[in-house]
Design a protein around this motif. Structure first.
Motif, PDB file in Angstrom:
ATOM      1  N   PRO A   1      13.527  42.584 -16.245  1.00 41.53           N
ATOM      2  CA  PRO A   1      14.883  43.743 -16.151  1.00 41.53           C
ATOM      3  C   PRO A   1      15.338  44.399 -15.319  1.00 41.53           C
ATOM      4  O   PRO A   1      16.377  45.245 -15.030  1.00 41.53           O
ATOM      5  CB  PRO A   1      13.662  44.982 -17.113  1.00 41.53           C
ATOM      6  CG  PRO A   1      12.737  43.675 -18.274  1.00 41.53           C
ATOM      7  CD  PRO A   1      12.573  42.762 -16.470  1.00 41.53           C
ATOM      8  N   ALA A   2      14.877  44.456 -14.502  1.00 39.13           N
ATOM      9  CA  ALA A   2      15.155  44.559 -12.624  1.00 39.13           C
ATOM     10  C   ALA A   2      16.098  43.945 -12.333  1.00 39.13           C
ATOM     11  O   ALA A   2      16.956  44.715 -11.013  1.00 39.13           O
ATOM     12  CB  ALA A   2      14.630  44.661 -11.848  1.00 39.13           C
ATOM     13  N   SER A   3      17.031  43.100 -13.006  1.00 41.81           N
ATOM     14  CA  SER A   3      17.374  42.079 -12.822  1.00 41.81           C
ATOM     15  C   SER A   3      18.858  41.644 -13.355  1.00 41.81           C
ATOM     16  O   SER A   3      18.265  41.493 -14.508  1.00 41.81           O
ATOM     17  CB  SER A   3      16.913  41.199 -10.829  1.00 41.81           C
ATOM     18  OG  SER A   3      16.225  40.832 -10.728  1.00 41.81           O
ATOM     19  N   TYR A   4      19.940  41.892 -12.595  1.00 46.18           N
ATOM     20  CA  TYR A   4      21.087  40.950 -13.320  1.00 46.18           C
ATOM     21  C   TYR A   4      22.053  40.071 -12.486  1.00 46.18           C
ATOM     22  O   TYR A   4      22.550  41.002 -12.148  1.00 46.18           O
ATOM     23  CB  TYR A   4      21.771  42.036 -14.677  1.00 46.18           C
ATOM     24  CG  TYR A   4      22.886  41.134 -15.313  1.00 46.18           C
ATOM     25  CD1 TYR A   4      23.641  39.846 -14.852  1.00 46.18           C
ATOM     26  CD2 TYR A   4      23.268  41.941 -16.538  1.00 46.18           C
ATOM     27  CE1 TYR A   4      24.752  39.900 -15.835  1.00 46.18           C
ATOM     28  CE2 TYR A   4      23.450  41.616 -17.251  1.00 46.18           C
ATOM     29  CZ  TYR A   4      24.665  40.403 -17.268  1.00 46.18           C
ATOM     30  OH  TYR A   4      25.334  40.067 -17.715  1.00 46.18           O
ATOM     31  N   PHE A   5      21.364  39.151 -11.859  1.00 47.98           N
ATOM     32  CA  PHE A   5      22.914  38.245 -11.405  1.00 47.98           C
ATOM     33  C   PHE A   5      23.580  37.360 -12.272  1.00 47.98           C
ATOM     34  O   PHE A   5      23.150  36.949 -13.625  1.00 47.98           O
ATOM     35  CB  PHE A   5      22.041  36.970 -10.413  1.00 47.98           C
ATOM     36  CG  PHE A   5      21.214  38.010  -9.885  1.00 47.98           C
ATOM     37  CD1 PHE A   5      20.868  39.195  -8.082  1.00 47.98           C
ATOM     38  CD2 PHE A   5      19.528  37.837  -9.695  1.00 47.98           C
ATOM     39  CE1 PHE A   5      20.200  38.882  -7.116  1.00 47.98           C
ATOM     40  CE2 PHE A   5      17.622  38.502  -8.711  1.00 47.98           C
ATOM     41  CZ  PHE A   5      18.607  39.157  -7.417  1.00 47.98           C
ATOM     42  N   VAL A   6      24.360  37.625 -11.151  1.00 47.70           N
ATOM     43  CA  VAL A   6      26.121  36.470 -11.781  1.00 47.70           C
ATOM     44  C   VAL A   6      25.836  35.114  -9.878  1.00 47.70           C
ATOM     45  O   VAL A   6      26.218  36.214  -9.081  1.00 47.70           O
ATOM     46  CB  VAL A   6      27.389  37.184 -11.933  1.00 47.70           C
ATOM     47  CG1 VAL A   6      28.316  36.657 -12.288  1.00 47.70           C
ATOM     48  CG2 VAL A   6      26.736  38.171 -12.854  1.00 47.70           C
ATOM     49  N   SER A   7      25.267  34.191 -10.741  1.00 42.86           N
ATOM     50  CA  SER A   7      25.588  33.351  -9.462  1.00 42.86           C
ATOM     51  C   SER A   7      26.269  32.575 -10.114  1.00 42.86           C
ATOM     52  O   SER A   7      26.977  32.055 -11.183  1.00 42.86           O
ATOM     53  CB  SER A   7      24.039  32.580  -9.385  1.00 42.86           C
ATOM     54  OG  SER A   7      23.172  33.249  -9.086  1.00 42.86           O
ATOM     55  N   ILE A   8      27.512  31.910  -8.838  1.00 44.10           N
ATOM     56  CA  ILE A   8      29.169  31.610  -9.152  1.00 44.10           C
ATOM     57  C   ILE A   8      28.813  30.595  -7.938  1.00 44.10           C
ATOM     58  O   ILE A   8      29.250  30.790  -7.136  1.00 44.10           O
ATOM     59  CB  ILE A   8      30.057  32.919  -8.416  1.00 44.10           C
ATOM     60  CG1 ILE A   8      29.632  33.027  -9.403  1.00 44.10           C
ATOM     61  CG2 ILE A   8      31.378  31.372  -8.977  1.00 44.10           C
ATOM     62  CD1 ILE A   8      30.758  34.445  -8.915  1.00 44.10           C
TER      63      ILE A   8
END
Ligand code: SF4
Length: 294
Positions: free
Chosen positions: A263-270
């Motif tokens: 819940p603490a994180s929302y990464f977008v890895s490109i």
């Protein structure tokens, strides 16, 4: 039953196929981009040079770029095959391929700066083995150049500066920011593998795995499929063009997957990949017969 030496020989062949041939879907996408660029423009000249390079590499069986990249292997296998043996075979295949000039001496000891001279070092190649319920082994290889690796980016949402919230709209915004920041560096036109979720490590690995997908495939999740198409269109409206020379061909494709997150994180890895999208796949049936899907 295949042993270490059989796997090593096969893996050298996988490397040979990847290094000298651009997949048909990538070549077609570059040609389509070329047809959209104005005659005499820098963009048209850059794409002509790329296509010429691809043709020469294929006809001479030579690496298509002086940077033969980091070899990334994904191996799906049935139960009973040693992943340790497969990893050792991958490392040996990289050393042999380097000795045969299929790969460049491309591995450096980080602290000393000394080139190992073998193309291999701890972490190179990168090998991901996963057991599955099928009888065959699937080997996938991506040769990912260093220049485009430097252009990859990871965002933690929300991103107040970009006004990107934890939703698909926010994810779209940061992907476009990454394309804008790249400005054609990393040898555009690029291909973007994107992972929404995961952690900083798993997100990048999944983003890179998306780069094994064909440019003309469709995401099974409708909203991600629509987002992929929209991002290609919007990226190509930024005017950055091949190598940053201006034009309509900034990216050739965008491929998106999701992983779970805390819940603490929302990464977008490109994971940004250059036009030299060197990938190869081999399928080894239970009877040892090998096929080469395009
Ligand atoms: S980014 Fe790609 S095309 Fe550019 S130098 Fe590296 S491998 Fe070659």
């Amino acid at each position: 039953m295949m042993g270490h030496e059989d796997w090593t020989k096969l893996l050298v062949e996988v490397i040979a196929r990847a290094t000298a041939r651009l997949p048909d879907d990538v070549t077609a996408a570059i040609r389509a981009g070329r047809s959209r660029e104005a005659e005499g423009s820098l963009a048209a000249m850059a794409l002509d040079a790329v296509l010429k390079n691809v043709e020469l590499a294929c006809s001479e069986g030579a690496p298509m770029c002086q940077d033969t990249g980091v070899p990334l292997f994904w191996i799906h296998h049935p139960a009973g095959i040693s992943t340790g043996m497969l990893a050792r075979a991958c490392a040996e295949a990289v050393r042999r391929a380097t000795a045969q000039n299929l790969l460049r001496e491309n591995a450096v000891e980080t602290l000393s700066g000394r080139n190992t001279g073998t193309g291999q070092a701890p972490g190179i190649p990168s090998v991901h083995c996963e057991e599955w319920d099928r009888p065959e082994v699937k080997i996938e290889l991506l040769l990912k150049g260093g220049g485009c690796e430097n252009t990859s980016a990871q965002y933690s949402l929300p991103d107040g500066k970009l006004g990107a919230d934890r939703n698909l709209k926010g994810a779209r915004r940061v992907v476009l920011d990454a394309v804008h920041q790249a400005q054609g560096k990393g040898c555009g036109p690029g291909i973007l593998g994107v992972c929404l979720g995961g952690d900083r490590g798993s997100g990048y690995v999944e983003a890179k795995y998306q780069l094994m997908r064909h440019l003309d495939d469709h995401n099974p999740i409708a909203e991600l499929d629509a987002m992929e198409a929209r991002l290609v269109e919007e990226s190509n409206q930024l005017g950055i063009g091949p190598m940053g020379f201006g034009g309509k061909t900034t990216v050739l494709g965008v491929k998106i997957a999701t992983l779970g997150r805390v819940p603490a994180s929302y990464f977008v890895s490109i994971a940004y990949l250059c036009w030299a999208a060197r990938r190869a796949t081999a399928i080894v049936a239970a009877n040892g017969e090998t096929t080469w899907p395009s």
